[in-house]
Design a protein around this motif. Structure first.
Motif, short mmCIF file in Angstrom:
data_model
loop_
_atom_site.label_atom_id
_atom_site.label_comp_id
_atom_site.label_asym_id
_atom_site.label_seq_id
_atom_site.Cartn_x
_atom_site.Cartn_y
_atom_site.Cartn_z
N GLY A 120 3.80 19.07 1.13
CA GLY A 120 4.78 18.12 1.63
C GLY A 120 4.33 17.46 2.92
N ILE A 121 3.72 18.24 3.81
CA ILE A 121 3.23 17.69 5.07
C ILE A 121 2.18 16.62 4.82
CG2 ILE A 121 1.93 18.24 7.16
CD1 ILE A 121 3.29 20.98 7.17
N VAL A 122 1.24 16.89 3.91
CA VAL A 122 0.17 15.94 3.61
C VAL A 122 0.74 14.65 3.03
CG1 VAL A 122 -1.83 15.50 2.14
CG2 VAL A 122 -1.61 17.69 3.33
N LEU A 123 1.61 14.77 2.03
CA LEU A 123 2.14 13.57 1.37
C LEU A 123 3.03 12.76 2.30
CD1 LEU A 123 3.00 14.99 -2.19
CD2 LEU A 123 1.05 13.59 -1.51
N ILE A 124 3.91 13.43 3.04
CA ILE A 124 4.82 12.71 3.94
C ILE A 124 4.05 12.03 5.06
CG2 ILE A 124 6.66 13.00 5.64
CD1 ILE A 124 7.80 15.22 3.85
N SER A 125 3.11 12.75 5.68
CA SER A 125 2.37 12.17 6.80
C SER A 125 1.47 11.03 6.33
CB SER A 125 1.55 13.24 7.51
OG SER A 125 0.60 13.82 6.65
N ALA A 126 0.87 11.15 5.14
CA ALA A 126 0.03 10.07 4.62
C ALA A 126 0.87 8.82 4.33
CB ALA A 126 -0.69 10.53 3.36
N PHE A 127 2.03 9.02 3.71
CA PHE A 127 2.92 7.90 3.40
C PHE A 127 3.37 7.21 4.68
CE2 PHE A 127 7.27 6.59 1.58
CZ PHE A 127 6.76 5.39 1.12
N ALA A 128 3.80 8.00 5.67
CA ALA A 128 4.27 7.42 6.94
C ALA A 128 3.12 6.77 7.70
CB ALA A 128 4.92 8.51 7.79
N PHE A 129 1.93 7.37 7.66
CA PHE A 129 0.77 6.83 8.37
C PHE A 129 0.38 5.47 7.80
CE2 PHE A 129 -3.92 6.61 8.84
CZ PHE A 129 -4.01 6.61 10.22
N GLY A 130 0.32 5.38 6.46
CA GLY A 130 -0.02 4.11 5.83
C GLY A 130 1.00 3.02 6.12
N LEU A 131 2.28 3.34 5.92
CA LEU A 131 3.32 2.37 6.22
C LEU A 131 3.33 2.00 7.70
CD1 LEU A 131 6.47 3.52 4.18
CD2 LEU A 131 5.05 1.49 3.80
N GLY A 132 3.11 2.99 8.57
CA GLY A 132 3.13 2.74 10.00
C GLY A 132 2.06 1.77 10.45
N ILE A 133 0.84 1.91 9.91
CA ILE A 133 -0.23 0.98 10.28
C ILE A 133 0.09 -0.42 9.78
CG2 ILE A 133 -2.65 0.40 9.88
CD1 ILE A 133 -3.29 3.34 9.87
N ILE A 134 0.56 -0.52 8.54
CA ILE A 134 0.91 -1.84 8.00
C ILE A 134 1.97 -2.52 8.86
CG2 ILE A 134 1.97 -3.02 6.03
CD1 ILE A 134 0.76 -0.77 4.25
N LEU A 135 3.04 -1.81 9.15
CA LEU A 135 4.12 -2.39 9.94
C LEU A 135 3.70 -2.59 11.39
CD1 LEU A 135 7.09 -0.33 8.47
CD2 LEU A 135 6.54 -2.73 8.04
N GLY A 136 2.84 -1.70 11.91
CA GLY A 136 2.36 -1.85 13.28
C GLY A 136 1.54 -3.11 13.46
N VAL A 137 0.68 -3.42 12.49
CA VAL A 137 -0.12 -4.65 12.54
C VAL A 137 0.80 -5.87 12.44
CG1 VAL A 137 -1.85 -6.02 11.33
CG2 VAL A 137 -2.23 -3.57 11.67
N LEU A 138 1.72 -5.84 11.49
CA LEU A 138 2.63 -6.97 11.32
C LEU A 138 3.51 -7.16 12.56
CD1 LEU A 138 3.76 -6.45 7.60
CD2 LEU A 138 2.03 -8.05 8.49
N ASN A 139 3.87 -6.05 13.21
CA ASN A 139 4.74 -6.13 14.38
C ASN A 139 4.07 -6.84 15.55
OD1 ASN A 139 7.20 -5.56 15.69
ND2 ASN A 139 6.33 -3.75 16.67
N VAL A 140 2.74 -6.80 15.60
CA VAL A 140 2.02 -7.51 16.66
C VAL A 140 2.23 -9.01 16.53
CG1 VAL A 140 -0.28 -8.05 17.55
CG2 VAL A 140 0.31 -5.69 16.95
N PHE A 141 2.27 -9.50 15.29
CA PHE A 141 2.37 -10.93 15.06
C PHE A 141 3.83 -11.39 14.89
CE2 PHE A 141 -1.74 -9.46 13.49
CZ PHE A 141 -2.60 -10.30 14.17
N VAL A 142 4.69 -10.49 14.40
CA VAL A 142 6.11 -10.81 14.22
C VAL A 142 6.90 -9.68 14.87
CG1 VAL A 142 7.95 -11.37 12.58
CG2 VAL A 142 5.57 -11.96 12.03
N ARG A 143 7.37 -9.88 16.08
CA ARG A 143 7.97 -8.79 16.85
C ARG A 143 9.30 -8.30 16.29
NH1 ARG A 143 5.16 -8.30 21.78
NH2 ARG A 143 3.06 -9.02 21.28
N ASP A 144 9.89 -9.06 15.37
CA ASP A 144 11.15 -8.61 14.76
C ASP A 144 10.96 -7.37 13.89
OD1 ASP A 144 12.44 -10.75 15.92
OD2 ASP A 144 12.12 -12.07 14.21
N ILE A 145 9.73 -7.12 13.46
CA ILE A 145 9.47 -6.00 12.55
C ILE A 145 9.95 -4.69 13.16
CG2 ILE A 145 7.67 -4.65 11.41
CD1 ILE A 145 8.07 -7.28 10.06
#
Length: 261
Positions: free
Chosen positions: A148-173
């Motif tokens: 569970g730790i591996v799957l949850i952290s991988a899912f959150a890590f992937g989503l976090g990087i995607i949203l983190g990059v988008l948040n740089v260009f669109v601060r509403d994210i």
């Protein structure tokens, strides 16, 4: 990118240690705050809801079934929300560092991931001690928790990087993520068992990839059950896809990150 991360592994480890120390600097209780925050939430929910929901928890005769169910779910959700929430804002928070120091930018979400994972391991260990006071300790199915730790952290890590990059260009994210996480929490069977969800809304739980991932903790720590592989197939694929897409997006956007900041 992976080669660069390996070259900077000592920088990442030192940053994780410094962050863990800084989190509790001048704190008299120190690492106990890892336990006190989720315990406070569990206590509030238990007082308000346990009398209503205790009889509805299926397949268990454990006296403290609801607090155990709640603490197990909160532990899984805390790992997910911390990695996702902090990764979404990490590039903006560290903008000044990124402009002054040359290092692989991907180190920042990796440091977030490592810090959250370290805190989560301490939290799970503390929760197991609390379970002993309840007179309950999981069986061999506790070995499913690392999955569970591996799957949850991988899912959150992937989503976090995607949203983190988008948040740089669109601060509403960043603002949207905070709201979505609150809604997502209540759509995940943490405070309530999935069996009480009305038929008309059950499809929301079934489509929620976090429901079976949180269920790994609840099944292992309360019901002493192993997770069903077919239930984890879709969340595992989503986690893998999120990580792959996150790396591809980051590689494409990284040259423009500092300029956008």
């Amino acid at each position: 990118m992976l080669r660069n991360l390996w070259r900077y592994r000592y920088f990442i480890l030192a940053s994780i240690r410094a962050e863990m120390k800084g989190r509790f600097a001048r704190s008299r209780l120190g690492g106990l705050w890892f336990l006190l925050n989720p315990l406070a939430q569990a206590l509030i929910f238990s007082i308000v809801l346990s009398q209503v929901l205790r009889a509805r928890l299926p397949d268990t005769d454990v006296d403290a079934a609801y607090p155990i169910y709640l603490l197990s779910g909160l532990a899984a959700w805390t790992l997910f929300s911390e990695i996702l929430g902090r990764s979404t804002t990490i590039f903006i928070e560290q903008a000044s560092v990124m402009k002054k120091i040359s290092f692989p930018r991907l180190c920042l979400p990796v440091i977030v991931w490592g810090s959250a994972l370290t805190g989560h391991v301490l939290l799970v260990a503390a929760i197991l001690v609390v379970f002993l006071f309840f007179g309950h300790f999981p069986g061999w199915s506790i070995l499913a928790v690392p999955l569970g730790i591996v799957l949850i952290s991988a899912f959150a890590f992937g989503l976090g990087i995607i949203l983190g990059v988008l948040n740089v260009f669109v601060r509403d994210i960043g603002q949207v993520v905070a709201i979505v996480l609150q809604l997502w929490f209540w759509l995940t069977p943490i405070v309530y068992p999935p069996g009480i969800v009305p038929e008309s809304f059950r499809w929301l739980v079934e489509m929620n990839p976090m429901a079976p991932l949180v269920g790994i903790y609840q099944d292992a720590l309360l019901y002493d059950r192993w997770p069903q592989p077919e239930a984890l197939a879709v969340p595992a694929l989503l986690a893998a896809a999120a990580v792959v897409f996150a790396f591809a997006l980051f590689r494409r956007a990284s040259p423009e990150l500092v300029d956008a900041l």
